[in-house]
Design a protein around this motif. Structure first.
Motif, mmCIF file in Angstrom:
data_model
loop_
_atom_site.group_PDB
_atom_site.id
_atom_site.type_symbol
_atom_site.label_atom_id
_atom_site.label_comp_id
_atom_site.label_asym_id
_atom_site.label_seq_id
_atom_site.Cartn_x
_atom_site.Cartn_y
_atom_site.Cartn_z
ATOM 1 N N UNK A 173 -19.282 49.955 4.429
ATOM 2 C CA UNK A 173 -18.299 51.067 4.610
ATOM 3 C C UNK A 173 -17.447 51.695 4.418
ATOM 4 N N UNK A 174 -17.807 53.264 4.789
ATOM 5 C CA UNK A 174 -17.069 54.163 3.461
ATOM 6 C C UNK A 174 -15.653 53.734 3.064
ATOM 7 N N UNK A 175 -15.003 53.914 3.773
ATOM 8 C CA UNK A 175 -13.641 53.463 3.900
ATOM 9 C C UNK A 175 -13.095 52.129 3.037
ATOM 10 N N UNK A 176 -13.641 51.261 3.524
ATOM 11 C CA UNK A 176 -13.143 49.786 2.571
ATOM 12 C C UNK A 176 -13.886 49.533 2.266
ATOM 13 N N UNK A 177 -15.525 49.990 1.379
ATOM 14 C CA UNK A 177 -16.187 49.528 0.247
ATOM 15 C C UNK A 177 -17.167 48.541 0.703
ATOM 16 N N UNK A 223 -22.249 40.710 -6.243
ATOM 17 C CA UNK A 223 -22.208 42.309 -5.913
ATOM 18 C C UNK A 223 -21.443 43.485 -7.087
#
Lengths: 227, 139
Positions: A83-87, A54
């Motif tokens: 996930x918006x925080x951990x990506x 990825x």
């Protein structure tokens, strides 16, 4: 097309957020394979193997083989939820490869000639409007990336889709206009900051001058006292 | 400093910041970004200080995008005033930032320069942050 990488997958028995969360705790990512005439199949893949692929550019325009229950199915990644925080990837959508089909794919644009670009040498900035272009192409011949030469571009120039030579059978999905891919913009100039810093500098200089004059006065006064 | 040109209401409730960012959590403009990983009310002064830190370190090369805007007025009461008698006057503007929100983005500079610029900017902000890199650039 580059060599196709195989990813191992397992069929998911349970769906829903509880089951998906327990999968993620085990280091797996829930995914779905859909397309063609078949019913969608819910699978899970190893996150370590997936993360490696990825992070490479052109991920959404590369085909993969998924080994599921001893069978190999060819797929194209369509969407990755993060996930918006951990990506970290939370869920992946794969589209089943159907021979002879034409699909729209986001293909990455690779800018060449940045080292010799006239505009960039003059201090300009490559303002990328589209990092990828949506192309309509046969599944068998998805380009890894498309190249755009910016060597002769100057500040203020715009680079459009018409300047790219696309492979046979490949066309952009936007056909009604010659859309912009990048521009060579002038660098960010902060006029207010210039004047503000100038004033600040002047003020600090004045303060320094007055301080130094005070010091000398003080010294002279001291010396006179000593005398 | 950023602030709204006009607003429907002069004063706002304090509110609470719950959950993670629903949008604005990915890199949309630049190659590198500064992402909030904790909630907080970032003031217009902090945003401006962060922007200045970034542009000064980048020596005005490259390009900076600010992805947050302070649109919530915060009121305070004057000193030595008893409680009651209504809400205080609006004093400054803040942006409610949720974890995962992309706050700044830069492009046109090297990774080292961008990371140092973000380190300096993060020191001006009250929320914990992390630097993110566009996919395919080794991030």
């Amino acid at each position: 097309m580059s060599n196709i990488i195989t990813i191992n997958a397992e069929t998911r028995q349970n769906q829903g957020k509880g089951a998906s969360r327990s999968l993620r705790r085990e280091g797996k990512i829930p995914a779905v394979i859909y397309g063609g005439d078949k019913a969608p199949s819910h699978v899970s893949i190893e996150s370590r193997k997936f993360d490696k692929e990825y992070k490479q550019s052109g991920f959404f325009s590369r085909l993969f083989d998924i080994e599921l229950d001893g069978k190999k199915v060819r797929v194209l990644p369509r969407d990755v939820q993060l996930d918006p925080v951990t990506d970290k990837p939370l869920h992946i959508d794969f589209l089943l490869f159907v021979e002879g089909a034409k699909i729209s794919v986001d293909v990455a644009v690779n800018f060449i000639g940045e080292d010799v670009c006239v505009g960039l040498k003059r201090g300009g900035v490559l303002n990328i409007v589209r990092r990828s272009v949506e192309l309509l192409c046969p599944v068998e011949s998805i380009p890894d990336m498309i190249e755009l030469d910016i060597a002769n571009s100057d500040i203020g120039d715009s680079l459009h889709i018409s300047q790219i030579i696309l492979p046979d059978g490949v066309s952009p999905t936007i056909t009604d206009r010659d859309f912009t891919i990048a521009t060579i913009a002038a660098p960010t100039v902060m006029v207010e900051e210039d004047s503000a810093t100038g004033e600040e500098d002047e003020e600090t200089e004045k303060l320094a001058d007055s301080a130094s004059s005070n010091d000398t006065e003080g010294e002279s006064a001291n010396s006179s006292n000593e005398d | 400093m950023q602030q709204p040109k006009n607003t429907k209401y002069r004063k706002a409730h304090k509110g609470r910041i719950h959950g993670k960012a629903k949008g604005g959590s990915t890199l949309n403009f630049g190659a590198y970004g500064l992402k909030a990983i904790a909630p907080g009310r970032v003031t217009a002064r902090e945003i401006e200080a962060g922007r200045r830190a970034i542009t000064r370190h980048m020596k005005r090369a490259g390009k900076v995008w600010i992805r947050i805007f302070p649109d919530v007025p915060v009121s305070t009461k004057p000193a030595e005033v008893r409680m009651g008698k209504g809400k205080g006057a609006p004093e400054y503007w803040v942006c409610r930032v949720k974890p995962g929100r992309m706050m700044f983005e830069v492009d046109g500079v090297s990774r080292e320069v961008a990371e140092e610029a973000f380190r300096l900017a993060a020191a001006k902000l009250r929320v914990k942050t992390k630097t993110v890199t566009r996919m395919g650039d080794g991030g």
